[in-house]
Write an enzyme that holds these catalytic residues in place. Sequence first.
Site, PDB file in Angstrom:
ATOM      1  N   HIS A   1       0.840  -1.192   0.000  1.00  0.00           N
ATOM      2  CA  HIS A   1       0.000   0.000   0.000  1.00  0.00           C
ATOM      3  C   HIS A   1       0.881   1.250   0.000  1.00  0.00           C
ATOM      4  CE1 HIS A   1       0.652  -1.267   4.230  1.00  0.00           C
ATOM      5  NE2 HIS A   1       0.944   0.005   4.390  1.00  0.00           N
TER       6      HIS A   1
ATOM      7  N   ARG B   1      13.578  -5.552   4.068  1.00  0.00           N
ATOM      8  CA  ARG B   1      12.564  -6.133   4.951  1.00  0.00           C
ATOM      9  C   ARG B   1      11.229  -5.754   4.320  1.00  0.00           C
ATOM     10  NH1 ARG B   1       7.829  -4.175   7.762  1.00  0.00           N
ATOM     11  NH2 ARG B   1       7.549  -5.384   9.673  1.00  0.00           N
TER      12      ARG B   1
ATOM     13  N   ASP C   1       7.174  -5.392   4.180  1.00  0.00           N
ATOM     14  CA  ASP C   1       6.018  -5.180   5.043  1.00  0.00           C
ATOM     15  C   ASP C   1       4.798  -5.935   4.517  1.00  0.00           C
ATOM     16  OD1 ASP C   1       4.817  -3.633   7.282  1.00  0.00           O
ATOM     17  OD2 ASP C   1       3.618  -2.746   5.678  1.00  0.00           O
TER      18      ASP C   1
ATOM     19  N   GLU D   1       7.995  -9.946   6.612  1.00  0.00           N
ATOM     20  CA  GLU D   1       7.268  -9.832   7.880  1.00  0.00           C
ATOM     21  C   GLU D   1       6.113 -10.840   7.877  1.00  0.00           C
ATOM     22  OE1 GLU D   1       4.458  -6.724  10.402  1.00  0.00           O
ATOM     23  OE2 GLU D   1       4.555  -6.680   8.219  1.00  0.00           O
TER      24      GLU D   1
ATOM     25  N   HIS E   1       8.555  -2.778  16.690  1.00  0.00           N
ATOM     26  CA  HIS E   1       7.746  -1.563  16.733  1.00  0.00           C
ATOM     27  C   HIS E   1       6.251  -1.864  16.796  1.00  0.00           C
ATOM     28  CE1 HIS E   1       7.723  -2.819  12.568  1.00  0.00           C
ATOM     29  NE2 HIS E   1       6.721  -1.986  12.311  1.00  0.00           N
ATOM     30  N   ASP E   2       5.865  -3.135  16.620  1.00  0.00           N
ATOM     31  CA  ASP E   2       4.460  -3.527  16.647  1.00  0.00           C
ATOM     32  C   ASP E   2       4.068  -4.255  17.927  1.00  0.00           C
ATOM     33  OD1 ASP E   2       3.610  -2.546  14.126  1.00  0.00           O
ATOM     34  OD2 ASP E   2       4.561  -4.233  13.115  1.00  0.00           O
TER      35      ASP E   2
ATOM     36  N   ARG F   1       7.270   2.952  21.013  1.00  0.00           N
ATOM     37  CA  ARG F   1       8.080   3.751  20.090  1.00  0.00           C
ATOM     38  C   ARG F   1       8.557   5.041  20.746  1.00  0.00           C
ATOM     39  NH1 ARG F   1       3.940   3.109  14.869  1.00  0.00           N
ATOM     40  NH2 ARG F   1       3.913   0.808  14.872  1.00  0.00           N
TER      41      ARG F   1
END
Length: 490
Positions: free
Chosen positions: A128, A207, A209, A238, A304-305, A368
């Site tokens: 996206h 990496r 997404d 990921e 970060h998630d 974060r």
Amino acid sequence: MISGCRPLAAPSWAEKAIFYQIFPERFANGDPANDPPEALPWHEEPGEATFFGGDLQGIIEHLDYLTDLGVTALYLNPIFASVSPHKYDTYDYYQVDPHFGDRATLKELVALLHEREIKIILDGVFNHVGDEFWAFQDVVRRGPDSPYVDWFYIYSFPVRRSPRPNYAAWWGFPDLPKLNTENPVVRRYLFDVASFWLREFQIDGWRLDVPNEISHDFWREFRKIVKQINPEAFILGEIWGEGTPWLEGDQFDSITHYQFRDLVLNFFARKCLDAGEFHARLLGFQKTYPPGVQSVLINLLGSHDTARVATIFLRASGDEPPASKIVSASGYLRMKAALLFQFTYPGVPLIYYGDEIGMLGEEGPACRRPMIWERERHNRELLAYYKELIRLRKSYPALQRGRFLPLCCHRKKNFYVFAREAEGEEVIIILNNSDWRQTVNFPVGALSAPEGKIWKDFFSGEKFIAQNGKIVVEDVAGNSGVALVPGKAV
């Protein structure tokens, strides 16, 4: 072995790597001149859309810190032009976000990292874009007359965001229109983007997404293009579940091994599994992924998630962490045992920035928070332990590419012992996941000629001798681990 998963020709450097993940907007502010106008003071609490001014220059200015820590590869969250602090809503794939620097800054960063023999991979968000992306904006303006209509999934015109978007958007977020990656023109555009940064900036890989939301044939073509440019480029997807469909040798080199994370947290932090269940799950990993695949899976505990690792461990152990303070090392016993496992089990360990100093935070945005740079606020005992674990992993090739050998699993006493072996070198890991001190007695018959062999505790230097086919280690503290490395033969 489950499915058709087969060993990969992964980059030669991958299995030796220690990855460090940086969220660029929150790591360090090296150039205040490029700060967003609304940037907050560094130590305030983050919101979903707050800026603090972190940039690439900030990373450059802290390369000594990364070198001293011992990491050998960086993974940066997205750095391309975007309106958000997280940068997963790209509007220009060919521009470094102006609040992060410019192309020259990135080139300098890559060159300096390579001088220090540190690799760098960038975050590719190809599922996206942001709603400010030039092609999407053309569709907004020109409607069905736009030549870019087929770049997206537009259901009706005019394009609208509310009350809900009339176009496909990632998880329904109107600012994240989904790209039509089945469109050959879109594919060519994205492949050209990936090629550009590899060729012009000598980055060491990507990496990717949410790659599970893009077709496998897209990634097969992506791999061919990337590997033609640089056969040693690392392709990391990921993936939150089982990764075998992407690890057939024709798509990714590795995945983010979130199943590993779940298992480690359930065993060491939450203690909802005993040693027997832990062992069974590990054997499941061994059956699912052959050695050539497993040795390069990215074993992470935080990202970060997710909530910060320290937050999860402190809460699970009954020590409710304060909002944003570093806690003394006494609250980190379970975490340190888990870290020993992370750095010694097959796969590549990843450190999320700040975990090494004990930073706290729930899931975004608290996970974060800006990096803490005042040394007096660091958990220095924890930081020293991370450095020792990195030194341990680097010192023994068995921990980088060795086979996994379970030696002992005691459900009632809740301890677990395994070894890593490569080319006659063996390292033994003892994990006491109980809350009490105990003697750990385990057989070593599975190891090569162990009788009379001397082993040494990597951390304390204490020596142990294999006698009568076993090793006895007395008084192993609860919620702790021991790493036995080869000593000298008797």
